[in-house]
Scaffold this motif. Structure first.
Motif, PDB file in Angstrom:
ATOM      1  N   TRP A 132       0.840  -1.195   0.000  1.00  0.00           N
ATOM      2  CA  TRP A 132       0.000   0.000   0.000  1.00  0.00           C
ATOM      3  C   TRP A 132       0.877   1.248   0.000  1.00  0.00           C
ATOM      4  CZ3 TRP A 132      -0.365   3.405   4.276  1.00  0.00           C
ATOM      5  CH2 TRP A 132       0.313   2.988   5.429  1.00  0.00           C
ATOM      6  N   GLY A 133       0.247   2.348  -0.409  1.00  0.00           N
ATOM      7  CA  GLY A 133       0.906   3.638  -0.395  1.00  0.00           C
ATOM      8  C   GLY A 133      -0.108   4.704  -0.039  1.00  0.00           C
ATOM      9  N   ALA A 134       0.359   5.797   0.519  1.00  0.00           N
ATOM     10  CA  ALA A 134      -0.518   6.910   0.881  1.00  0.00           C
ATOM     11  C   ALA A 134      -0.041   8.158   0.156  1.00  0.00           C
ATOM     12  CB  ALA A 134      -0.514   7.136   2.393  1.00  0.00           C
ATOM     13  N   ARG A 135      -0.988   9.019  -0.205  1.00  0.00           N
ATOM     14  CA  ARG A 135      -0.656  10.260  -0.902  1.00  0.00           C
ATOM     15  C   ARG A 135      -1.459  11.403  -0.313  1.00  0.00           C
ATOM     16  NH1 ARG A 135      -4.894  11.909  -4.036  1.00  0.00           N
ATOM     17  NH2 ARG A 135      -6.403  10.298  -4.536  1.00  0.00           N
ATOM     18  N   ALA A 136      -0.980  12.611  -0.568  1.00  0.00           N
ATOM     19  CA  ALA A 136      -1.726  13.806  -0.186  1.00  0.00           C
ATOM     20  C   ALA A 136      -2.981  13.893  -1.055  1.00  0.00           C
ATOM     21  CB  ALA A 136      -0.871  15.045  -0.376  1.00  0.00           C
ATOM     22  N   PRO A 137      -4.103  14.349  -0.510  1.00  0.00           N
ATOM     23  CA  PRO A 137      -5.336  14.410  -1.285  1.00  0.00           C
ATOM     24  C   PRO A 137      -5.221  15.171  -2.608  1.00  0.00           C
ATOM     25  CG  PRO A 137      -5.823  14.734   1.021  1.00  0.00           C
ATOM     26  CD  PRO A 137      -4.321  14.725   0.891  1.00  0.00           C
ATOM     27  N   GLY A 138      -4.414  16.195  -2.673  1.00  0.00           N
ATOM     28  CA  GLY A 138      -4.294  16.968  -3.906  1.00  0.00           C
ATOM     29  C   GLY A 138      -3.281  16.444  -4.895  1.00  0.00           C
ATOM     30  N   GLN A 149      -0.568   1.349 -12.112  1.00  0.00           N
ATOM     31  CA  GLN A 149       0.175   0.166 -11.686  1.00  0.00           C
ATOM     32  C   GLN A 149      -0.730  -0.873 -11.024  1.00  0.00           C
ATOM     33  OE1 GLN A 149       3.135   0.081 -13.020  1.00  0.00           O
ATOM     34  NE2 GLN A 149       2.576   2.130 -13.694  1.00  0.00           N
ATOM     35  N   GLY A 150      -2.043  -0.638 -11.063  1.00  0.00           N
ATOM     36  CA  GLY A 150      -2.994  -1.603 -10.528  1.00  0.00           C
ATOM     37  C   GLY A 150      -3.372  -1.373  -9.081  1.00  0.00           C
ATOM     38  N   MET A 151      -2.912  -0.293  -8.495  1.00  0.00           N
ATOM     39  CA  MET A 151      -3.234  -0.010  -7.095  1.00  0.00           C
ATOM     40  C   MET A 151      -4.620   0.629  -7.010  1.00  0.00           C
ATOM     41  SD  MET A 151       0.491   1.245  -5.706  1.00  0.00           S
ATOM     42  CE  MET A 151       0.107   0.964  -3.968  1.00  0.00           C
ATOM     43  N   VAL A 152      -5.419   0.153  -6.083  1.00  0.00           N
ATOM     44  CA  VAL A 152      -6.807   0.567  -5.912  1.00  0.00           C
ATOM     45  C   VAL A 152      -6.895   1.594  -4.780  1.00  0.00           C
ATOM     46  CG1 VAL A 152      -9.122  -0.252  -5.275  1.00  0.00           C
ATOM     47  CG2 VAL A 152      -7.629  -1.676  -6.712  1.00  0.00           C
ATOM     48  N   GLU A 153      -7.628   2.665  -5.020  1.00  0.00           N
ATOM     49  CA  GLU A 153      -7.840   3.649  -3.959  1.00  0.00           C
ATOM     50  C   GLU A 153      -8.793   3.061  -2.923  1.00  0.00           C
ATOM     51  OE1 GLU A 153      -9.846   7.992  -3.433  1.00  0.00           O
ATOM     52  OE2 GLU A 153      -8.450   7.793  -5.112  1.00  0.00           O
ATOM     53  N   GLU A 154      -8.338   2.986  -1.680  1.00  0.00           N
ATOM     54  CA  GLU A 154      -9.133   2.381  -0.605  1.00  0.00           C
ATOM     55  C   GLU A 154      -9.939   3.391   0.182  1.00  0.00           C
ATOM     56  OE1 GLU A 154      -6.388   0.243   1.885  1.00  0.00           O
ATOM     57  OE2 GLU A 154      -6.508  -1.528   0.619  1.00  0.00           O
ATOM     58  N   GLY A 155      -9.385   4.575   0.379  1.00  0.00           N
ATOM     59  CA  GLY A 155     -10.092   5.561   1.188  1.00  0.00           C
ATOM     60  C   GLY A 155      -9.132   6.562   1.791  1.00  0.00           C
ATOM     61  N   THR A 156      -9.662   7.358   2.702  1.00  0.00           N
ATOM     62  CA  THR A 156      -8.904   8.458   3.292  1.00  0.00           C
ATOM     63  C   THR A 156      -8.690   8.231   4.783  1.00  0.00           C
ATOM     64  OG1 THR A 156      -9.823   9.991   1.668  1.00  0.00           O
ATOM     65  CG2 THR A 156      -8.924  10.958   3.687  1.00  0.00           C
ATOM     66  N   ILE A 157      -7.448   8.455   5.204  1.00  0.00           N
ATOM     67  CA  ILE A 157      -7.141   8.484   6.636  1.00  0.00           C
ATOM     68  C   ILE A 157      -7.226   9.956   7.027  1.00  0.00           C
ATOM     69  CG2 ILE A 157      -5.469   7.999   8.440  1.00  0.00           C
ATOM     70  CD1 ILE A 157      -4.135   6.000   6.506  1.00  0.00           C
ATOM     71  N   ARG A 158      -8.222  10.297   7.806  1.00  0.00           N
ATOM     72  CA  ARG A 158      -8.439  11.694   8.177  1.00  0.00           C
ATOM     73  C   ARG A 158      -7.442  12.137   9.244  1.00  0.00           C
ATOM     74  NH1 ARG A 158     -13.774  12.904  10.140  1.00  0.00           N
ATOM     75  NH2 ARG A 158     -13.481  11.081  11.442  1.00  0.00           N
ATOM     76  N   HIS A 173      -3.878   3.813  -1.217  1.00  0.00           N
ATOM     77  CA  HIS A 173      -4.021   2.946  -2.396  1.00  0.00           C
ATOM     78  C   HIS A 173      -3.328   1.627  -2.063  1.00  0.00           C
ATOM     79  CE1 HIS A 173      -4.997   6.296  -5.289  1.00  0.00           C
ATOM     80  NE2 HIS A 173      -4.518   6.970  -4.263  1.00  0.00           N
ATOM     81  N   SER A 174      -3.821   0.520  -2.610  1.00  0.00           N
ATOM     82  CA  SER A 174      -3.154  -0.758  -2.346  1.00  0.00           C
ATOM     83  C   SER A 174      -3.320  -1.709  -3.526  1.00  0.00           C
ATOM     84  CB  SER A 174      -3.729  -1.419  -1.080  1.00  0.00           C
ATOM     85  OG  SER A 174      -5.031  -1.896  -1.340  1.00  0.00           O
ATOM     86  N   ILE A 175      -2.502  -2.743  -3.482  1.00  0.00           N
ATOM     87  CA  ILE A 175      -2.572  -3.824  -4.459  1.00  0.00           C
ATOM     88  C   ILE A 175      -2.229  -5.122  -3.727  1.00  0.00           C
ATOM     89  CG2 ILE A 175      -0.182  -3.457  -5.204  1.00  0.00           C
ATOM     90  CD1 ILE A 175      -1.125  -4.297  -8.053  1.00  0.00           C
TER      91      ILE A 175
END
Length: 185
Positions: A132-138, A149-158, A173-175
């Motif tokens: 998995w990887g995390a990114r800034a919302p923007g 690369q096939g990674m699926v957006e899972e949701g937001t960690i607030r 995002h994860s795969i």
């Protein structure tokens, strides 16, 4: 596992050494790059400390952190890529990736190659099941490259990270290993 060396047609991952400080400073010291990172732009001293840390972590008896230099075929360092094995339950088999490329390398497809190299390391060499990887919302560029690369957006960690400007969310995002296509670019 040390040393790590993984190669694609346009990018290779290798272990860091002390001579990499200035090249990493060109990445981590750049405000444009740091805008989407989990930290403010770094100083040369901070980058030198980071390099020392990752070199020591690479030598750990049970290595859990794989911070690697992304280099072009001519040896020029253009990226800092990382896979950290999640620690927790003994049966847990996941890891988190992160990547930062020098701003002048954005938009050339190297991000996808870098992610694929990290996925190869995680799935093929470390036997992980989930990455998995995390990114800034923007950070739409990061969202697109992970999706390709096939990674699926899972949701937001607030309220995930506290930065100088306040609390920031992270989008995850994860795969999974069965979803990964090693031929994807």
């Amino acid at each position: 596992m040390y040393p790590v060396s993984i190669t694609s047609p346009r990018l290779s991952l290798r272990e860091f050494d002390n001579s990499d400080v200035d090249a990493v400073l060109a990445i981590y010291g750049d405000q444009a790059v740091a805008e989407y990172m989990s930290f403010e732009p770094r100083t040369r001293d901070q980058v030198a400390a980071t390099i020392e840390h990752v070199m020591a972590a690479a030598q750990a008896p049970e290595r859990l952190e794989y911070s690697l230099a992304g280099v072009l075929p001519d040896g020029e360092l253009v990226a800092f890529l990382r896979l950290a094995v999640d620690v927790g339950h003994p049966l847990q088999s996941s890891g988190q990736i992160g990547f930062a490329f020098r701003a002048d390398q954005w938009g050339h497809g190297l991000g996808g190659e870098g992610i694929q190299l990290l996925l190869r390391l995680g799935f093929e060499q470390l036997g992980l099941y989930r990455i998995w990887g995390a990114r800034a919302p923007g950070n739409d560029r990061s969202a697109r490259v992970m999706a390709r690369q096939g990674m699926v957006e899972e949701g937001t960690i607030r309220g995930h990270l506290k930065l100088a400007g306040g609390w920031r969310d992270s989008v995850v995002h994860s795969i999974l290993a069965p979803e990964w296509d090693p031929g994807q670019d």
